[in-house]
Design an enzyme around this catalytic site. Structure first.
Site, PDB file in Angstrom:
ATOM      1  N   ARG A  11      11.197 -82.995 -55.283  1.00  0.00           N
ATOM      2  CA  ARG A  11      10.148 -84.017 -54.396  1.00  0.00           C
ATOM      3  C   ARG A  11       8.878 -84.707 -55.246  1.00  0.00           C
ATOM      4  NH1 ARG A  11      11.900 -80.627 -51.059  1.00  0.00           N
ATOM      5  NH2 ARG A  11      11.767 -79.284 -52.809  1.00  0.00           N
ATOM      6  N   THR A  12       8.455 -83.885 -56.161  1.00  0.00           N
ATOM      7  CA  THR A  12       7.116 -84.377 -57.120  1.00  0.00           C
ATOM      8  C   THR A  12       7.725 -85.689 -57.886  1.00  0.00           C
ATOM      9  OG1 THR A  12       6.402 -82.222 -56.996  1.00  0.00           O
ATOM     10  CG2 THR A  12       5.111 -83.904 -58.815  1.00  0.00           C
ATOM     11  N   LYS A  71      14.465 -80.290 -79.826  1.00  0.00           N
ATOM     12  CA  LYS A  71      14.263 -80.262 -81.260  1.00  0.00           C
ATOM     13  C   LYS A  71      13.048 -79.688 -81.845  1.00  0.00           C
ATOM     14  CE  LYS A  71      16.978 -84.754 -81.515  1.00  0.00           C
ATOM     15  NZ  LYS A  71      16.763 -85.979 -81.878  1.00  0.00           N
ATOM     16  N   ARG A 130       5.197 -82.697 -66.141  1.00  0.00           N
ATOM     17  CA  ARG A 130       5.197 -81.174 -65.471  1.00  0.00           C
ATOM     18  C   ARG A 130       5.712 -80.271 -66.600  1.00  0.00           C
ATOM     19  NH1 ARG A 130       8.240 -79.278 -60.122  1.00  0.00           N
ATOM     20  NH2 ARG A 130       6.066 -79.937 -59.206  1.00  0.00           N
ATOM     21  N   HIS A 184      -1.577 -77.973 -59.783  1.00  0.00           N
ATOM     22  CA  HIS A 184      -0.790 -78.817 -59.191  1.00  0.00           C
ATOM     23  C   HIS A 184      -1.414 -79.871 -58.205  1.00  0.00           C
ATOM     24  CE1 HIS A 184       2.764 -80.977 -57.733  1.00  0.00           C
ATOM     25  NE2 HIS A 184       3.532 -80.066 -57.576  1.00  0.00           N
TER      26      HIS A 184
END
Ligand code: NCD
Length: 303
Positions: free
Chosen positions: A51-52, A80, A101, A129
């Site tokens: 969703r986000t 890396k 995120r 959030h």
């Protein structure tokens, strides 16, 4: 507001502005279809999301802009060993606004310190959030018509659930809300939130392990998933994951105008039969997530 990292960055005026703007977008989508023409959103997702990320990308497309990014750390140079600081400086050269995120608490804040363009925290570990919080505030406003004088229950994983942490902070700005914290002992809300937000701001709250005990009092019931990815061992997760399962039977004593929210993804904590109850608002909440993110992008890009 240059970046949105923590719901502490939001004040009452800012939240009001964003909710009103989202409602205008819902009512007049065409008005906004070119607002972000030639603007680029970077979605840097080092952790899974449905969703986000998709709502951010859909929001930018509906504003006439574009997006680029990655949806797992394994497909970026993080694999890396590149630092967040260097990745952010790089992405600054390719985009106008960033949604990030990351599994580490504090990572979005670090990102913002290296960024000349706005950074939005789309979830940093078990911490915060804030755009889910804006989504939740819009949903509560549409459901109850207000953000004060409410009895709001949080149920499930209050320890690791970042959406709970952000929403409690934001709700503490409003008068006369009572908070119910329902969780097993091991998944209680972190002490810093209890002490620095609930107690310090004189907010009435109760802690209980029973979902049923106060059911008849709730205006909003916010269910959450037990956050498997933040557990140190699988055994504890298995023992705690089905602590609460909301069923039609358990809703028998609930108010007729209760609003049931869940940031999703849902596992077992809301049984499927509840989806047909008109008090279930979690799919409406999903839709609201796109509109409030449109409002936020417009606000941060100042277009
Ligand atoms: C939440 C998250 O990522 O914190 N999901 C979301 O963004 N809607 C909740 C969760 O994963 O349980």
């Amino acid at each position: 507001m240059k970046h949105l990292i923590d719901s502490e960055n939001l004040n009452l005026d800012e939240i009001n502005y964003l909710i009103n703007s989202a409602q205008d977008i819902i009512n007049n989508p065409i008005k906004y279809e070119d607002s972000c023409k030639r603007k680029i959103l970077a979605t840097l997702f080092y952790e899974p999301s449905t969703r986000t990320r998709l709502s951010f990308e859909s929001a930018m497309l509906s504003l006439g802009g574009n997006y680029l990014g990655f949806h797992s750390s394994s497909s970026s140079s993080a694999m890396k060993g590149e630092s967040i600081a260097d990745t952010i400086r790089t992405v600054n050269a390719y985009s106008d606004i960033i949604a990030i995120r990351h599994p580490k608490e504090g990572s979005a804040l670090v990102a913002s310190q290296y960024s000349k363009i706005p950074v939005i925290n789309a979830g940093d570990g078990g911490h915060q959030h804030p755009t889910q919080t804006l989504t939740d505030l819009l949903t509560i406003t549409k459901t109850k018509g207000r953000l004060n004088n409410l009895r709001i229950a949080f149920c499930g994983d209050l320890k690791f659930g970042r959406t709970v942490h952000s929403l409690i902070k934001a709700l503490s700005l409003y008068e006369n809300n009572k908070i119910y914290l329902i969780s097993p002992d091991e998944l209680k809300i972190p002490n810093y939130l209890k002490e620095e937000v609930l107690i310090k701001k004189n907010i009435e709250f109760v802690e209980t392990s029973s979902l049923e005990e106060y059911m008849h009092e709730f205006d909003i019931l916010y269910m959450t998933r037990v956050q498997r990815e933040r557990f140190f061992n699988e055994e504890d997760y298995v023992r705690l994951k089905d602590s609460y399962i909301l069923t039609n039977a358990k809703l028998n004593t609930a108010k007729k105008d209760l609003g049931i929210l869940h940031p999703l993804p849902r596992l077992n904590e809301i049984s499927l039969e509840v989806d047909n109850d008109e008090r279930a608002k979690y799919f409406e909440q999903v839709a609201n997530g796109k509109f409030i993110r449109m409002a936020l992008i417009l606000r941060l890009l100042e277009v």
